[in-house]
Each structure stands twice: as C-alpha cells, then as structure tokens.
Scaffold this motif. Sequence first.
Motif, PDB file in Angstrom:
ATOM      1  N   GLY A   6     -41.257  14.378  22.715  1.00 21.64           N
ATOM      2  CA  GLY A   6     -41.593  15.414  23.686  1.00 21.64           C
ATOM      3  C   GLY A   6     -40.368  15.899  24.434  1.00 21.64           C
ATOM      4  N   ILE A  51     -44.809  24.322  24.201  1.00 19.59           N
ATOM      5  CA  ILE A  51     -46.223  23.962  24.072  1.00 19.59           C
ATOM      6  C   ILE A  51     -46.362  22.630  23.332  1.00 19.59           C
ATOM      7  N   PHE A  52     -45.537  22.444  22.312  1.00 23.70           N
ATOM      8  CA  PHE A  52     -45.548  21.182  21.576  1.00 23.70           C
ATOM      9  C   PHE A  52     -45.256  20.009  22.529  1.00 23.70           C
ATOM     10  N   SER A  53     -44.248  20.211  23.366  1.00 23.50           N
ATOM     11  CA  SER A  53     -43.865  19.173  24.316  1.00 23.50           C
ATOM     12  C   SER A  53     -45.006  18.867  25.289  1.00 23.50           C
ATOM     13  N   PHE A  54     -45.679  19.917  25.740  1.00 23.42           N
ATOM     14  CA  PHE A  54     -46.806  19.738  26.658  1.00 23.42           C
ATOM     15  C   PHE A  54     -47.957  18.993  25.971  1.00 23.42           C
ATOM     16  N   CYS A  55     -48.188  19.319  24.709  1.00 19.02           N
ATOM     17  CA  CYS A  55     -49.238  18.616  23.958  1.00 19.02           C
ATOM     18  C   CYS A  55     -48.914  17.127  23.875  1.00 19.02           C
ATOM     19  N   ILE A  56     -47.641  16.813  23.724  1.00 22.13           N
ATOM     20  CA  ILE A  56     -47.255  15.401  23.666  1.00 22.13           C
ATOM     21  C   ILE A  56     -47.536  14.714  24.999  1.00 22.13           C
ATOM     22  N   ILE A  58     -49.883  15.506  27.045  1.00 20.86           N
ATOM     23  CA  ILE A  58     -51.340  15.300  27.078  1.00 20.86           C
ATOM     24  C   ILE A  58     -51.710  14.098  26.204  1.00 20.86           C
ATOM     25  N   TYR A  59     -51.087  14.025  25.030  1.00 18.95           N
ATOM     26  CA  TYR A  59     -51.396  12.931  24.109  1.00 18.95           C
ATOM     27  C   TYR A  59     -51.062  11.563  24.722  1.00 18.95           C
ATOM     28  N   VAL A  85     -56.436  14.792  31.320  1.00 18.67           N
ATOM     29  CA  VAL A  85     -55.763  16.054  30.972  1.00 18.67           C
ATOM     30  C   VAL A  85     -55.284  16.732  32.255  1.00 18.67           C
ATOM     31  N   THR A  88     -52.022  15.691  33.820  1.00 24.46           N
ATOM     32  CA  THR A  88     -50.737  16.138  33.271  1.00 24.46           C
ATOM     33  C   THR A  88     -50.121  17.235  34.135  1.00 24.46           C
ATOM     34  N   VAL A 101     -44.668  25.973  30.382  1.00 28.56           N
ATOM     35  CA  VAL A 101     -45.604  26.474  29.368  1.00 28.56           C
ATOM     36  C   VAL A 101     -45.975  27.919  29.683  1.00 28.56           C
TER      37      VAL A 101
END
Lengths: 653, 190
Positions: A6, A51-56, A58-59, A85, A88, A101
């Motif tokens: 991330g 967005i990828f980093s933000f998804c991480i 969240i994960y 969620v 975050t 984001v």
Amino acid sequence: MIPEIGYFALVLAMALSLLLCIFPLWGAYSGNLRLMRAAPSLALGQCLFVIFSFCILIYITLTDDFTVSYVAQNSSSTLPWYYKVTSTWGGHEGAILLWLVMQSTWTALVAMMSKSLPWVLRARVLGVLGFLGVGFMLYTLWMSSPFERLLPYYPVEGRDLNPLLQDPGMIIHPPLLYMGYVGLSVSFAFAIAALMTGKLDNTWAKWSRPWTMAAWAFLSLGITIGSWWAYSELGWGGWWFWDPVENASLMPWLVATALLHSLSVTEKRGVFKSWTVLLAITAFSLCLLGTFIVRSGIIVSVHAFATDPDRGLYILAFLALVVGGSLTLYALRVSEVKSEGRYQFASREVSLWLNNIFLVVAMLIVLLGTLLPMIHKELGLGAISIGVPFFNKMFSILIVPFALLLGIGPMLRWKQNKLNTLFPKWTINVVLAIIITAAWLFGGYDHVAPLTFMGTALAVWIFLATATDLLQKVASQATIPEGIKRLGLSYWAMVLGHIGLGFVIAGVTLTSAYSVERSVSMKPGEIATLNEYEYRFEGVNVISGPNYSGHAGEVTVLKEGKKVVLLHAEKRRYNVGMQFMTEAAIDDGFFRDLYLALGEELNNGAWALRIYHKPYVRWMWLGGLLISFAGFIVLADKRYRRSSRTRSSEAVA
Amino acid sequence: MNKKVLGLVPLAIFILLSVFLYQGLFGNPREIQTGRLGHNMPAFSLPDLMDEKKTWTDKELQGEVYLLNVWGTWCPTCLAELGYLTELKEKGVKIVGLYYDQAYDPDFGDKFDVVALREEVNNMLSRAGNPYAFNILDLNRSLALDLGVSGAPETFLVNKEGKILVHHTGDMNTRVWRAKFAPAIQELTP
C-alpha cells in the motif's frame, strides 16, 4: 508485506503526480504537444495507484492487522465490518489518504472530461492539479502514513473507533465534505491555468462552472449531514456550535457560493472577471487554511484531532507556496484584465455583486471569529474568546439585507431595469410576508420576539418572491405547460436553492426561539410534561451490542392521553475504550422533534433524563438538502454542461 | 486606486495572516497566560465536595507535590482523562480535584443540590476511575478565578512550597505528561 505494498503504491502515485506536474506545464510553456498529451494518462495512473492503496488500507483494517499503527489506533476486532471501513477515514492518517483518493479522482475526471478544451489550458489545469497532488502525497508519505508498522511489539487488540464516529452519519459525512473541499481545487486549477494563459475571458468561466457547481453541491450536502449528525449523535440537541472545525468548512462554502454566482455573471456578461478569479483562489485557499487549522492544533477545538506542530508546519509551508504563489500570479496579471459589459445600478449584475459582498463579508466574520483569539494573543493583548453570541449576532444582522436582496435579484434583468414595474410586486410581497408571519407566529405562540418575527418574515418573503418570479415566468408563455417547459433545469435549481435557504432561515429562527428542554429525574411510571406532550418513563433495559453494553430508557410519549411514540434512548459503554456515549432518541416530524437523552442512574431507582422539544428543527436540514440538490440538478442540465463543450478547438500555442 | 496596487492587496493580506499563523504554530494556544505561573497557590478556604464539614485551606496542602485538576461531571473531556489520571495516581502521583460546577450560577438564583451532585460524581468516578485524593468544592469559582481557570479540564502542578510550576489547559494524556509535567517533576526530585 501487504501494508508495504500500500505504501509503495502511494510512492508510485506520487512519482506519477510529479510527472503530471512537470510534463504538461513544461509542455504548455514550451509549446510541446507531446508533453502536454501525457497529462491525461498520468492523471489516470495516479488515480488508480491511490485507489489501490486505499483499498489496501481497507483490506488490512477488515483483516484486523494490528501490526499497523493506524489500524491499532482506530479499529478493533469487535467493530462491525461497516464501521471498520469507516475507521479507515476516522483518524488523521486515513482521512488524509481519503483526501488523496478524492483529489486524484477529481483530477482523473477532469482529465477525461476536458477533451474539448484547448491543449494549453487542459495541460495547465492538469499540471496545477498534479502540483497539488504532489503536495498532499509528499505529506502523506513523509509525516502521515497510515501504513506505519508497530513492530516488533504490537497490540493483540485495537483501540477501537471513537464511539462518536460509530454512526451512519459519520460513514457519509467526511467523504461528502472532502468531495466538496477537494473539488474546489478544480476551480482553483482552472483559475490558475487561466491566469497563466493570460486569457481571462468568459470561456474560462464556462469551463469552470460545472466543476465548481459539483464541488459546491457536495460541500453543501456534507455540511448539512455534518450538522444533522452532530444533532443526532452528540446528545445535546444542538446543530451548530461555531467550532473552528465547523467554521473551516463553512468558510469555503460561503466563498464557493459567491463564486458560483459571480461565475455566472462572468460567463454571461463578461464582467467581474478578476473578482471571480480571486474568489476561485480564495475558496480553495480557505480549504487549505481549514485543513491547517484542524490539523495543526493552532486553535483549541472541541474536536479532538491528532495535532502535531511538524505537520502544521508542513501544511503552512504548502499553504504559503500555493496561496502565496497564486496571489502573486494574480497580482501580476490582474491589471491586464478588462471588463467588457456595461450595466446600470438597477440590474442583475449589481444584485449579484451585492450577493457576493454579503457572502464574502459573512466569510470574513467567520474567519475573524476563528482567528482573532489567536491573533489577539500573538499581539500580546492577552487571551480572549469569541463565542457563539458573536457569530449569531453578526449573522442575524447580515442575513436581513441578504434575504431581501435574494427576493429581488432573480426578477431583475441583465444590464438595466425600469423599476416601476417591479416595485408594486415587491411591496405586495413584503405586506403579504408580514401578514402571513403574523398569522403563523401569533396564532401558534404566546410570545414573539422581534428578531424571531424578522427571521420568519424573511423566510416567507423568500418563498413569496421565488413563487412570484416563477409564476411570472410561466405566465409569460402562451400556455402553462409550455411555460414550464421553457424554464431550464438551471432555473428550477435556482428556485430550489433559494427555497432551500428560506427553509434554513425559518428553521434556524424558529427552533432557536421556541426550543424548550427539561432535565428531570424520574422513577418508572412517573410522568413529566413538556409543552403539549406527556412523557411516561417506563423503565430501563439492559442492552448489549457488538462492542458495547449499556442501558436503554423507554419513554412513552402521550398527547391528550393518546400514545404518540415509544422513545428508546440509550446510554452505551464501549468495551474497548470504556467510553460512554449517549444515543439520543428522536421522534422526528415536519413541525417538531421530540428529543430524549438518558442521563445517569440516581441512587433511589430514578434516572436522570433530558427532554427537548424542538420545533421546525428539520427545516434546516431540509433546506440544506434542497440547496445541495439544486447543485446536482444543475449538473444534470444538458445546456449547462454543453456550454463547456462547445468550443472544441485543438489550439496549440 | 491603481489596478496594479489593488491586485497586490490580497497577497499582502495573506502574507500578514501567514505571519500570525506561523507564530501561532509555535506559541502554544493552550498555554493561556496565567499570572499565577511561578507564583504561590492563592489563599483559600473551601469545603470538601463529599463532606461539607471538612474545609480545605492552602496551608493544609503544603508540604507535598501534587496535581490540582479542575473538572466537572458536565465536561466530556474530563470524563475522557479520568482513566489516565487514575493511572497516574496508581503510579503514586497525588491528585487533588477542584470541582468546578458549570450549571450553577448564584447570580441567577439557581438552586444547588449537593446531594444530587455527590451522587453524580460518585457514579462517574466509580465507572471511569477515581484519581482523586479528595475534591475541593469551588461553588462560587473563587479559587478557579484566582488561578486563571477558563474552563475544564485544567491541571496545575504545585510543589512542596505551594508554588505553581505548570498550568495545562485541556486533557491530560501520555504526551502532555511526558512533555510538560514529567520534566518539571524531575527537576523537583534531585
């Protein structure tokens, strides 16, 4: 490993922003089309990595990775997944990532939807957005990363999300507010690009308008929901506190509202150009200033944010660079700007100019009230505090001419008017407003304060004036359906927005004047009376939720012996942080809210309860919603959007 | 006015504002200038919150290093810091409470119910932790006024001679303790 990915994605995004800042600006400067053409793909790439980093984030929150400091601080394993969620963006680092984001999403949207713009302008807009992206990403990576680890010693359990934030309002409030906040950077980028290009003509206003409208609509919605959240979650029945953090979002909103109106004048009439540019710069500068105020700890606020002088220093340096730089550019270019249109005093131009003055003065009042205590202290004059009364007083003075103008302005035409046809209508409306208000207030209440009468009459005046204008416009066509059809969505949006403000004014006035509260201690079966309602305390149940336990007080509300509603007010204790939270019970209605908060248990089996009767309180949020929807409706107007696409020239300098 | 000069006005205003913001960043906003810092505890004679027969005076408090914590049950931040203060107490720090009632205003002829207040205080302390050796009831806010208290919570560090060494406005937490109180206490113990 996953948190590091991330972080690494953010590093890549930052590299792309850096290129996004350099390539197009350089290309526009040197006339290199290839460099300028790189901008849209860079913007898109940057957005995907963020967005990828933000998804991480969240994960790792959902999988309870407490080796990550941010997750350990803001989440816990017992937290329901939807609040995980939410967590975050519940803390500082995550909130800044959410900001990124939004920022990169706006940038990507501008990149995709600006195909009709001349390349020089398009490149400069994206370049400026790239520069802002670099600033915020550097901040995140350097001093505010949400991916920092707590190795080798990490907790087995997180510290949980602040219970205050465990509320549906909190799920949507910050993202909406940020959408608006960050969206104003697009108006800013357009203004700077126009200043760089040296072409401050009305086409600039045309392109900037839909973006400003979108940002403003989100900001309006965010503020409205924030106010509603404070009311329903904090348990004190209030909805606006004039806290520095609230002021931080109100100031850009006031200026953005002025900007929307002046953009329309610039676009349609070619006047106010330099003023409009200044507003665009100011609106975004206030967003940055607000961020600084909230994140630096410079001003004491009831909102407990992670504050840190180092972070504050970074934001201040960035603020100085962005705002100082753009105002320097403004000072260099403004003398070249020439106004084209001519207009007389009785014209829509002047009424919108006055609208701008009022809104900017309102912003200055908020700014002054927020910063004066600090400035006062720095000047060595000792500590002072500027409280709610200052703001209330100033706003109640300012709203009078503003609301009067709002009823007059839309009826005026551009350039000039003969007032003698309009005066009779205004007079009739004023008289009608006074009669209706008198019937309304004296019919319903024993005591009517002059200020209450004034505020209500202003709201009624806005309703009447808006209706008069609407009827007149519809009646000017051959048939009514045709008349309605001829009015564009933009006009309907204006009607909605103005009526919305009427609802806000009426709601604020009436609920401030006629709200009553009572603190009582009751044993089961006892009855307390407030206004025409009786509250029968049924007793207390023990409750337990996923991450809290507590008590729920049950109160039956009766009116003239008939049951109205059963209120269920909770007092929760959150297991992890041992914090107490009040979940007020609210029976909402169009004309009144019944609001109940459960207090402490007293020794003799009685409980402390606070009962509020709040008339018309919902009108404020209804008004806020109408105002925001007005913005979204405008965006749906094809004519409005098309205007930004008409000039599709591939002009390259 | 010349248009060029007019264009410079926003920049000038911004620069002026930035200077203040920069200063504000390093001047601690929570450090309200208190005339009492470095001076002795003001003289007072006030009742105990839980036992009105008992009276506390400034003389009685001398001879020991202690924290004076201004608080009230109405104040959410006070509730939030109770946990940390209790930890401090367990580490051997003496904490004296100065109970500051917000709701009661004698000028408006409010009624004051000490029994209900005691109940409220007991409830809050039994749930969130009780860091206090005892509580002084400052109903008319006379001591608070002399100390320059502007709200709650505020915490003072007082040495054996009754001199005020630290005045902190806002909640007490690990960071504040380490940054402001621990160094001052270290200086006291050679």
